[in-house]
Design a protein around this motif. Structure first.
Motif, short mmCIF file in Angstrom:
data_model
loop_
_atom_site.label_atom_id
_atom_site.label_comp_id
_atom_site.label_asym_id
_atom_site.label_seq_id
_atom_site.Cartn_x
_atom_site.Cartn_y
_atom_site.Cartn_z
N ALA A 58 0.83 -1.21 0.00
CA ALA A 58 0.00 0.00 0.00
C ALA A 58 0.86 1.26 0.00
O ALA A 58 2.02 1.23 0.46
CB ALA A 58 -0.92 0.00 1.22
N PRO A 59 0.33 2.38 -0.51
CA PRO A 59 1.05 3.64 -0.37
C PRO A 59 1.31 3.97 1.11
O PRO A 59 0.56 3.53 1.99
CB PRO A 59 0.08 4.66 -0.99
CG PRO A 59 -0.79 3.87 -1.90
CD PRO A 59 -0.95 2.53 -1.25
N ALA A 60 2.35 4.72 1.35
CA ALA A 60 2.64 5.14 2.72
C ALA A 60 1.53 6.03 3.25
O ALA A 60 1.10 5.90 4.40
CB ALA A 60 3.98 5.86 2.78
N ILE A 61 1.04 6.95 2.40
CA ILE A 61 0.00 7.90 2.80
C ILE A 61 -0.97 8.10 1.66
O ILE A 61 -0.55 8.26 0.50
CB ILE A 61 0.61 9.26 3.19
CG1 ILE A 61 1.55 9.12 4.40
CG2 ILE A 61 -0.48 10.29 3.50
CD1 ILE A 61 2.34 10.37 4.68
N THR A 113 -5.29 16.69 -0.63
CA THR A 113 -5.36 15.40 -1.32
C THR A 113 -3.99 15.06 -1.89
O THR A 113 -3.39 15.88 -2.59
CB THR A 113 -6.39 15.45 -2.46
OG1 THR A 113 -7.70 15.68 -1.91
CG2 THR A 113 -6.40 14.14 -3.24
N LEU A 114 -3.48 13.86 -1.58
CA LEU A 114 -2.20 13.43 -2.13
C LEU A 114 -2.01 11.94 -1.87
O LEU A 114 -2.68 11.34 -1.04
CB LEU A 114 -1.03 14.22 -1.53
CG LEU A 114 -0.78 14.11 -0.03
CD1 LEU A 114 0.10 12.90 0.33
CD2 LEU A 114 -0.12 15.38 0.50
N THR A 115 -1.07 11.35 -2.60
CA THR A 115 -0.64 9.97 -2.39
C THR A 115 0.88 9.93 -2.36
O THR A 115 1.53 10.47 -3.27
CB THR A 115 -1.16 9.03 -3.49
OG1 THR A 115 -2.59 9.05 -3.50
CG2 THR A 115 -0.68 7.61 -3.27
N LEU A 116 1.43 9.32 -1.32
CA LEU A 116 2.87 9.16 -1.19
C LEU A 116 3.19 7.67 -1.24
O LEU A 116 2.71 6.89 -0.41
CB LEU A 116 3.37 9.75 0.12
CG LEU A 116 4.88 9.67 0.35
CD1 LEU A 116 5.61 10.65 -0.57
CD2 LEU A 116 5.24 9.94 1.80
N ALA A 117 3.98 7.28 -2.22
CA ALA A 117 4.34 5.87 -2.37
C ALA A 117 5.27 5.42 -1.25
O ALA A 117 5.99 6.23 -0.66
CB ALA A 117 5.00 5.63 -3.72
N ALA A 118 5.25 4.14 -0.96
CA ALA A 118 6.14 3.58 0.07
C ALA A 118 7.59 3.86 -0.30
O ALA A 118 8.00 3.73 -1.45
CB ALA A 118 5.90 2.08 0.19
N GLY A 119 8.36 4.26 0.70
CA GLY A 119 9.77 4.55 0.50
C GLY A 119 10.08 5.95 0.01
O GLY A 119 11.25 6.32 -0.10
N GLN A 120 9.04 6.74 -0.28
CA GLN A 120 9.26 8.09 -0.77
C GLN A 120 9.24 9.11 0.36
O GLN A 120 8.81 8.83 1.48
CB GLN A 120 8.21 8.46 -1.81
CG GLN A 120 8.35 7.75 -3.13
CD GLN A 120 7.48 8.36 -4.21
OE1 GLN A 120 6.43 8.94 -3.95
NE2 GLN A 120 7.91 8.23 -5.46
N THR A 121 9.71 10.33 0.03
CA THR A 121 9.76 11.43 0.98
C THR A 121 8.87 12.58 0.50
O THR A 121 9.04 13.06 -0.63
CB THR A 121 11.19 11.95 1.16
OG1 THR A 121 11.99 10.94 1.78
CG2 THR A 121 11.22 13.20 2.04
N LEU A 122 7.94 12.98 1.34
CA LEU A 122 7.12 14.17 1.11
C LEU A 122 7.71 15.31 1.94
O LEU A 122 7.85 15.17 3.16
CB LEU A 122 5.68 13.92 1.54
CG LEU A 122 4.75 15.14 1.59
CD1 LEU A 122 4.46 15.66 0.18
CD2 LEU A 122 3.45 14.81 2.31
N VAL A 123 8.05 16.41 1.30
CA VAL A 123 8.53 17.60 2.02
C VAL A 123 7.44 18.66 1.94
O VAL A 123 6.90 18.94 0.87
CB VAL A 123 9.85 18.12 1.42
CG1 VAL A 123 10.27 19.41 2.13
CG2 VAL A 123 10.94 17.06 1.59
#
Length: 230
Positions: free
Chosen positions: A5-8, A27-37
């Protein structure tokens, strides 16, 4: 917990304080292992967003999923997979670094050897048995970072993790809470150069609303500085 699943996942997230919307339709999707700043002026909603993701605040409206689990219904599962690092170290001042970390290790069922390994990694062995209220800001942050990753969380929530740290302390923290950690991360920042260098996805917040959401190389010139203009 779905490892694929996506991280967020956020869809129309709103958080209201009385009549004021601190977050309005994020609204957003952050994939597993990625960094949202996340960038934005004070009061833009950055801390509120972190607190919702950390299960410390309930969303007023919208969909929030962390590691595939819906909030707030499955918050009790999500909490065991989060690491939180804020301006407050969340340590007991009269206890030593070792005592603080051993306390958290026992709460989470983590082997005590993990405490000693982390203290060595951030070079605190010599002062690990002194009360943390005697520590410098950098030493406190190093101890707090050890606490945040003690249980090997899948998602790190980091509120300006490098603020007021010298280059040596920053270098020591990178393997724990930086990109080198390999974990999914949400990082709030006021430093455009450093933030963009570590981001996979960049969120700009202003008055609780999404001003922009893009990969670093897709941002228009001046997008971040425009956030801080009244």
């Amino acid at each position: 917990m779905d490892a694929a699943a996506p991280a967020i996942e956020l869809d129309g997230l709103r958080r209201r304080y009385g009549h004021r919307l601190a977050l309005d339709g994020v609204t957003l999707t952050l994939a597993a292992g990625q960094t949202l700043v996340v960038f934005g002026p004070n009061g833009a909603g950055k801390s509120t967003l972190l607190r919702v993701l950390a299960t410390l605040l309930r969303p007023t409206d919208g969909v929030v999923r962390i590691l595939g689990e819906a909030l707030p219904e499955r918050a009790w599962i999500v909490r065991g997979h989060l690491g939180l690092l804020t301006h407050e170290p969340l340590l007991y001042g009269d206890l030593s670094a070792r005592e603080n970390l051993r306390f958290h290790a026992r709460l989470r069922g983590v082997p005590l050897q993990r405490v000693d390994d982390l203290l060595a990694e951030v070079k605190l062995e010599r002062r690990a048995d002194e009360p943390v209220h005697t520590y410098s800001r950098g030493m406190l942050q190093r101890t707090a970072a050890c606490r945040a990753v003690l249980h090997d969380p899948a998602l790190l929530l980091l509120d300006e993790p490098r603020a007021n740290l010298d280059p040596g302390a920053i270098e020591l923290l990178e393997p724990l809470v930086g990109r080198q950690s390999g974990r999914s991360r949400v990082v709030t920042s006021h430093d455009p150069a450093a933030g963009l260098a570590e981001a996979d996805l960049v969120l700009g917040l202003k008055d609780g609303r999404t001003a922009f959401l893009a990969a670093p190389d897709e941002l228009t010139p001046g997008a971040i500085t425009d956030l801080y203009r009244t």
